[in-house]
Design a protein around this motif. Structure first.
Motif, PDB file in Angstrom:
ATOM      1  N   PRO A 169     -38.725  29.498 -57.715  1.00  0.00           N
ATOM      2  CA  PRO A 169     -37.949  30.492 -56.954  1.00  0.00           C
ATOM      3  C   PRO A 169     -37.826  30.070 -55.493  1.00  0.00           C
ATOM      4  O   PRO A 169     -38.683  29.369 -54.950  1.00  0.00           O
ATOM      5  CB  PRO A 169     -38.786  31.776 -57.095  1.00  0.00           C
ATOM      6  N   THR A 170     -36.760  30.502 -54.845  1.00  0.00           N
ATOM      7  CA  THR A 170     -36.502  30.138 -53.458  1.00  0.00           C
ATOM      8  C   THR A 170     -37.370  30.974 -52.530  1.00  0.00           C
ATOM      9  O   THR A 170     -37.105  32.158 -52.291  1.00  0.00           O
ATOM     10  CB  THR A 170     -35.015  30.343 -53.118  1.00  0.00           C
ATOM     11  N   GLU A 171     -38.432  30.359 -52.010  1.00  0.00           N
ATOM     12  CA  GLU A 171     -39.354  31.034 -51.102  1.00  0.00           C
ATOM     13  C   GLU A 171     -39.601  30.148 -49.891  1.00  0.00           C
ATOM     14  O   GLU A 171     -39.781  28.928 -50.014  1.00  0.00           O
ATOM     15  CB  GLU A 171     -40.675  31.335 -51.808  1.00  0.00           C
ATOM     16  N   ALA A 172     -39.626  30.754 -48.721  1.00  0.00           N
ATOM     17  CA  ALA A 172     -39.794  30.010 -47.483  1.00  0.00           C
ATOM     18  C   ALA A 172     -41.092  29.214 -47.470  1.00  0.00           C
ATOM     19  O   ALA A 172     -41.133  28.083 -46.981  1.00  0.00           O
ATOM     20  CB  ALA A 172     -39.746  30.963 -46.295  1.00  0.00           C
ATOM     21  N   GLU A 173     -42.158  29.802 -48.030  1.00  0.00           N
ATOM     22  CA  GLU A 173     -43.458  29.125 -48.037  1.00  0.00           C
ATOM     23  C   GLU A 173     -43.398  27.809 -48.816  1.00  0.00           C
ATOM     24  O   GLU A 173     -44.033  26.819 -48.440  1.00  0.00           O
ATOM     25  CB  GLU A 173     -44.530  30.034 -48.632  1.00  0.00           C
ATOM     26  N   VAL A 174     -42.657  27.805 -49.899  1.00  0.00           N
ATOM     27  CA  VAL A 174     -42.514  26.596 -50.719  1.00  0.00           C
ATOM     28  C   VAL A 174     -41.689  25.549 -49.988  1.00  0.00           C
ATOM     29  O   VAL A 174     -42.047  24.371 -49.917  1.00  0.00           O
ATOM     30  CB  VAL A 174     -41.874  26.951 -52.076  1.00  0.00           C
ATOM     31  N   LEU A 175     -40.576  25.975 -49.424  1.00  0.00           N
ATOM     32  CA  LEU A 175     -39.671  25.053 -48.743  1.00  0.00           C
ATOM     33  C   LEU A 175     -40.288  24.483 -47.472  1.00  0.00           C
ATOM     34  O   LEU A 175     -40.034  23.327 -47.105  1.00  0.00           O
ATOM     35  CB  LEU A 175     -38.363  25.762 -48.410  1.00  0.00           C
ATOM     36  N   ALA A 176     -41.114  25.267 -46.795  1.00  0.00           N
ATOM     37  CA  ALA A 176     -41.707  24.834 -45.523  1.00  0.00           C
ATOM     38  C   ALA A 176     -42.794  23.797 -45.706  1.00  0.00           C
ATOM     39  O   ALA A 176     -43.175  23.129 -44.732  1.00  0.00           O
ATOM     40  CB  ALA A 176     -42.263  26.043 -44.772  1.00  0.00           C
ATOM     41  N   ASP A 177     -43.288  23.625 -46.925  1.00  0.00           N
ATOM     42  CA  ASP A 177     -44.347  22.659 -47.187  1.00  0.00           C
ATOM     43  C   ASP A 177     -43.742  21.269 -47.402  1.00  0.00           C
ATOM     44  O   ASP A 177     -43.877  20.653 -48.453  1.00  0.00           O
ATOM     45  CB  ASP A 177     -45.165  23.083 -48.403  1.00  0.00           C
ATOM     46  N   ALA A 178     -43.039  20.792 -46.400  1.00  0.00           N
ATOM     47  CA  ALA A 178     -42.351  19.503 -46.473  1.00  0.00           C
ATOM     48  C   ALA A 178     -42.024  19.057 -45.062  1.00  0.00           C
ATOM     49  O   ALA A 178     -42.131  19.823 -44.095  1.00  0.00           O
ATOM     50  CB  ALA A 178     -41.071  19.626 -47.304  1.00  0.00           C
ATOM     51  N   ASP A 179     -41.622  17.796 -44.930  1.00  0.00           N
ATOM     52  CA  ASP A 179     -41.177  17.292 -43.638  1.00  0.00           C
ATOM     53  C   ASP A 179     -39.748  17.729 -43.338  1.00  0.00           C
ATOM     54  O   ASP A 179     -39.359  17.880 -42.180  1.00  0.00           O
ATOM     55  CB  ASP A 179     -41.248  15.762 -43.610  1.00  0.00           C
ATOM     56  N   ILE A 180     -38.978  17.904 -44.416  1.00  0.00           N
ATOM     57  CA  ILE A 180     -37.557  18.243 -44.300  1.00  0.00           C
ATOM     58  C   ILE A 180     -37.233  19.273 -45.364  1.00  0.00           C
ATOM     59  O   ILE A 180     -37.674  19.155 -46.519  1.00  0.00           O
ATOM     60  CB  ILE A 180     -36.666  16.998 -44.517  1.00  0.00           C
ATOM     61  N   ALA A 181     -36.451  20.281 -45.003  1.00  0.00           N
ATOM     62  CA  ALA A 181     -35.934  21.238 -45.984  1.00  0.00           C
ATOM     63  C   ALA A 181     -34.414  21.187 -45.940  1.00  0.00           C
ATOM     64  O   ALA A 181     -33.813  21.285 -44.868  1.00  0.00           O
ATOM     65  CB  ALA A 181     -36.424  22.652 -45.677  1.00  0.00           C
ATOM     66  N   ILE A 182     -33.801  21.006 -47.097  1.00  0.00           N
ATOM     67  CA  ILE A 182     -32.342  21.018 -47.205  1.00  0.00           C
ATOM     68  C   ILE A 182     -31.951  22.220 -48.049  1.00  0.00           C
ATOM     69  O   ILE A 182     -32.438  22.394 -49.169  1.00  0.00           O
ATOM     70  CB  ILE A 182     -31.803  19.710 -47.826  1.00  0.00           C
ATOM     71  N   LEU A 183     -31.052  23.035 -47.513  1.00  0.00           N
ATOM     72  CA  LEU A 183     -30.724  24.314 -48.137  1.00  0.00           C
ATOM     73  C   LEU A 183     -29.284  24.333 -48.626  1.00  0.00           C
ATOM     74  O   LEU A 183     -28.351  24.254 -47.820  1.00  0.00           O
ATOM     75  CB  LEU A 183     -30.941  25.455 -47.138  1.00  0.00           C
ATOM     76  N   GLY A 184     -29.115  24.448 -49.928  1.00  0.00           N
ATOM     77  CA  GLY A 184     -27.794  24.601 -50.521  1.00  0.00           C
ATOM     78  C   GLY A 184     -27.644  26.013 -51.045  1.00  0.00           C
ATOM     79  O   GLY A 184     -27.566  26.229 -52.258  1.00  0.00           O
ATOM     80  N   LEU A 185     -27.597  26.978 -50.145  1.00  0.00           N
ATOM     81  CA  LEU A 185     -27.615  28.397 -50.498  1.00  0.00           C
ATOM     82  C   LEU A 185     -26.264  29.044 -50.208  1.00  0.00           C
ATOM     83  O   LEU A 185     -25.476  28.526 -49.413  1.00  0.00           O
ATOM     84  CB  LEU A 185     -28.711  29.117 -49.704  1.00  0.00           C
ATOM     85  N   PRO A 186     -25.974  30.191 -50.823  1.00  0.00           N
ATOM     86  CA  PRO A 186     -24.709  30.885 -50.537  1.00  0.00           C
ATOM     87  C   PRO A 186     -24.600  31.257 -49.068  1.00  0.00           C
ATOM     88  O   PRO A 186     -25.600  31.514 -48.389  1.00  0.00           O
ATOM     89  CB  PRO A 186     -24.791  32.133 -51.427  1.00  0.00           C
ATOM     90  N   HIS A 187     -23.357  31.270 -48.586  1.00  0.00           N
ATOM     91  CA  HIS A 187     -23.123  31.643 -47.188  1.00  0.00           C
ATOM     92  C   HIS A 187     -23.698  33.032 -46.907  1.00  0.00           C
ATOM     93  O   HIS A 187     -23.588  33.945 -47.719  1.00  0.00           O
ATOM     94  CB  HIS A 187     -21.626  31.648 -46.896  1.00  0.00           C
ATOM     95  N   GLY A 188     -24.335  33.156 -45.755  1.00  0.00           N
ATOM     96  CA  GLY A 188     -24.900  34.430 -45.355  1.00  0.00           C
ATOM     97  C   GLY A 188     -26.329  34.649 -45.786  1.00  0.00           C
ATOM     98  O   GLY A 188     -26.934  35.663 -45.432  1.00  0.00           O
ATOM     99  N   THR A 189     -26.899  33.684 -46.535  1.00  0.00           N
ATOM    100  CA  THR A 189     -28.273  33.848 -47.015  1.00  0.00           C
ATOM    101  C   THR A 189     -29.254  32.870 -46.373  1.00  0.00           C
ATOM    102  O   THR A 189     -30.437  33.171 -46.258  1.00  0.00           O
ATOM    103  CB  THR A 189     -28.357  33.692 -48.547  1.00  0.00           C
ATOM    104  N   SER A 190     -28.775  31.700 -45.962  1.00  0.00           N
ATOM    105  CA  SER A 190     -29.720  30.709 -45.442  1.00  0.00           C
ATOM    106  C   SER A 190     -30.231  31.062 -44.051  1.00  0.00           C
ATOM    107  O   SER A 190     -31.332  30.649 -43.680  1.00  0.00           O
ATOM    108  CB  SER A 190     -29.077  29.321 -45.437  1.00  0.00           C
ATOM    109  N   GLY A 191     -29.459  31.823 -43.268  1.00  0.00           N
ATOM    110  CA  GLY A 191     -29.895  32.183 -41.918  1.00  0.00           C
ATOM    111  C   GLY A 191     -31.239  32.877 -41.904  1.00  0.00           C
ATOM    112  O   GLY A 191     -32.078  32.618 -41.031  1.00  0.00           O
ATOM    113  N   ARG A 192     -31.465  33.747 -42.887  1.00  0.00           N
ATOM    114  CA  ARG A 192     -32.736  34.480 -42.940  1.00  0.00           C
ATOM    115  C   ARG A 192     -33.900  33.571 -43.289  1.00  0.00           C
ATOM    116  O   ARG A 192     -34.973  33.640 -42.679  1.00  0.00           O
ATOM    117  CB  ARG A 192     -32.627  35.626 -43.952  1.00  0.00           C
TER     118      ARG A 192
END
Length: 348
Positions: A59-82
């Motif tokens: 699942p898309t969770e900030a804690e999971v994505l932040a555990d990296a040197d780089i995070a690349i987000l392919g999310l729907p418009h209006g959702t990645s800002g949060r």
């Protein structure tokens, strides 16, 4: 050094293309994979990515994505800002590349007008070849950036077609007319009736007609950076029965007295030193660039001398999205700009 990259939207077209490019990049390695509602082994969603077939999608969770040197987000418009704000808080050292539109626009009013939600902070625009009439070059901006907004695919094609004329003073960027033939991958993987093969094959389908397409303020912003006065343009995309690719035909009013040689000089000068934007001797086609990070551009003064016509062909998933992201990330990381990318397409 090898950078670990987490990817959100890993089951979509843009996310899949990012993963394909990361796997070919000698300095990047795939970390966590996330998606909105899809879970399980990646091979269920991206069967062409054999080297990652058994990797689990979470699942898309900030804690999971932040555990990296780089995070690349392919999310729907209006959702990645949060979620980008959460990643920044959890891991301030994390580089973040947003493939969506949330961080592209400098004007909050433009965002709210075209997207209908609260604007997020603008980031460094992920087009190293963006022409800038004043201040530092786009590459200089990217070199000191940790957060990158990857450009829109349609916006990339029109910008690359039009900016040489504006930068050279042949045009002020007003009254531009752009018609784009767009492959169906640009519409995403969502199951919608008009995207079914029975509806798409053998048919061209215009969409976002009448100045409503969300890439319009992005293109105008880019041409203003090149020195234009652009506030809007006539822009009509047309879905055509191909899986990937964009062919942008852009008609641009030119100043009185402009010559055919002026047009050739402006475009040759703009892209003479570029690796991934090339002046084409023949009129570009989408087949020429499929699978590559190359944009092919050709421009000619119209017979009546009042306008020029510029045509740009790109692969919407590579130079239009994932390739532009990796190219810009290379610049930000201090790597060779073309690392992990190719100018060569695939044929047939």
């Amino acid at each position: 050094m090898t950078w670990k990259v987490s990817v959100a939207g890993a089951t979509g077209y843009a996310g899949g293309e990012v993963l394909r490019l990361i796997e070919a990049h000698p300095d990047l390695e795939v970390g966590a994979l996330c998606a909105g509602t899809s879970t399980g082994a990646l091979e269920q969603y991206q069967p062409h990515l054999r080297s990652l077939a058994e990797q689990e999608v979470q699942p898309t969770e900030a804690e999971v994505l932040a555990d990296a040197d780089i995070a690349i987000l392919g999310l729907p418009h209006g959702t990645s800002g949060r979620i980008t704000a959460q990643i920044q808080s959890l891991n301030p050292q994390c580089y973040i590349v947003d493939l969506g539109a949330d961080h592209r626009l400098e004007s909050a009013a433009d965002w709210e007008s075209f997207y209908g939600s609260e604007a997020a902070a603008p980031w460094a625009y992920g087009m190293p070849e963006l022409a800038r009439a004043q201040g530092p070059s786009q590459r200089e901006i990217l070199r000191r950036s940790r957060y990158i907004a990857s450009p829109g695919c349609n916006a990339s094609a029109v910008t690359l077609a039009a900016q040489p004329a504006v930068k050279a003073g042949l045009a002020d960027g007003a009254d531009i007319v752009a018609i784009l033939s767009v492959g169906y991958s640009g519409a995403g993987k969502g199951l919608k009736p008009h995207l079914l093969a029975a509806e798409a094959l053998g048919s061209g389908a215009p969409y976002a007609v009448g100045g409503s397409h969300r890439h319009i303020p992005e293109i105008a912003q880019n041409l203003r950076a090149a020195g234009g006065t652009t506030t809007t343009l006539a822009f009509t995309p047309v879905l055509v029965p191909m899986s990937r690719g964009i062919l942008a035909t852009v008609s641009i009013p030119v100043r009185p007295g402009a010559t055919a040689d002026d047009v050739v000089d402006a475009y040759t000068s703009a892209y003479r030193s570029e690796t991934f934007v090339r002046i084409s001797q023949a009129w570009p086609t989408t087949a020429m660039v499929q699978g590559s990070n190359t944009a092919l551009v050709k421009a000619v003064l119209d017979r009546d001398g009042r306008r020029l016509t510029a045509i740009c062909a790109i692969d919407n998933l590579v130079k239009g999205t994932a390739g532009a992201a990796i190219q810009s990330l290379n610049v930000a990381l201090g790597l060779p700009e073309g690392r992990g990318l190719t100018v060569n397409g695939v044929a047939p």
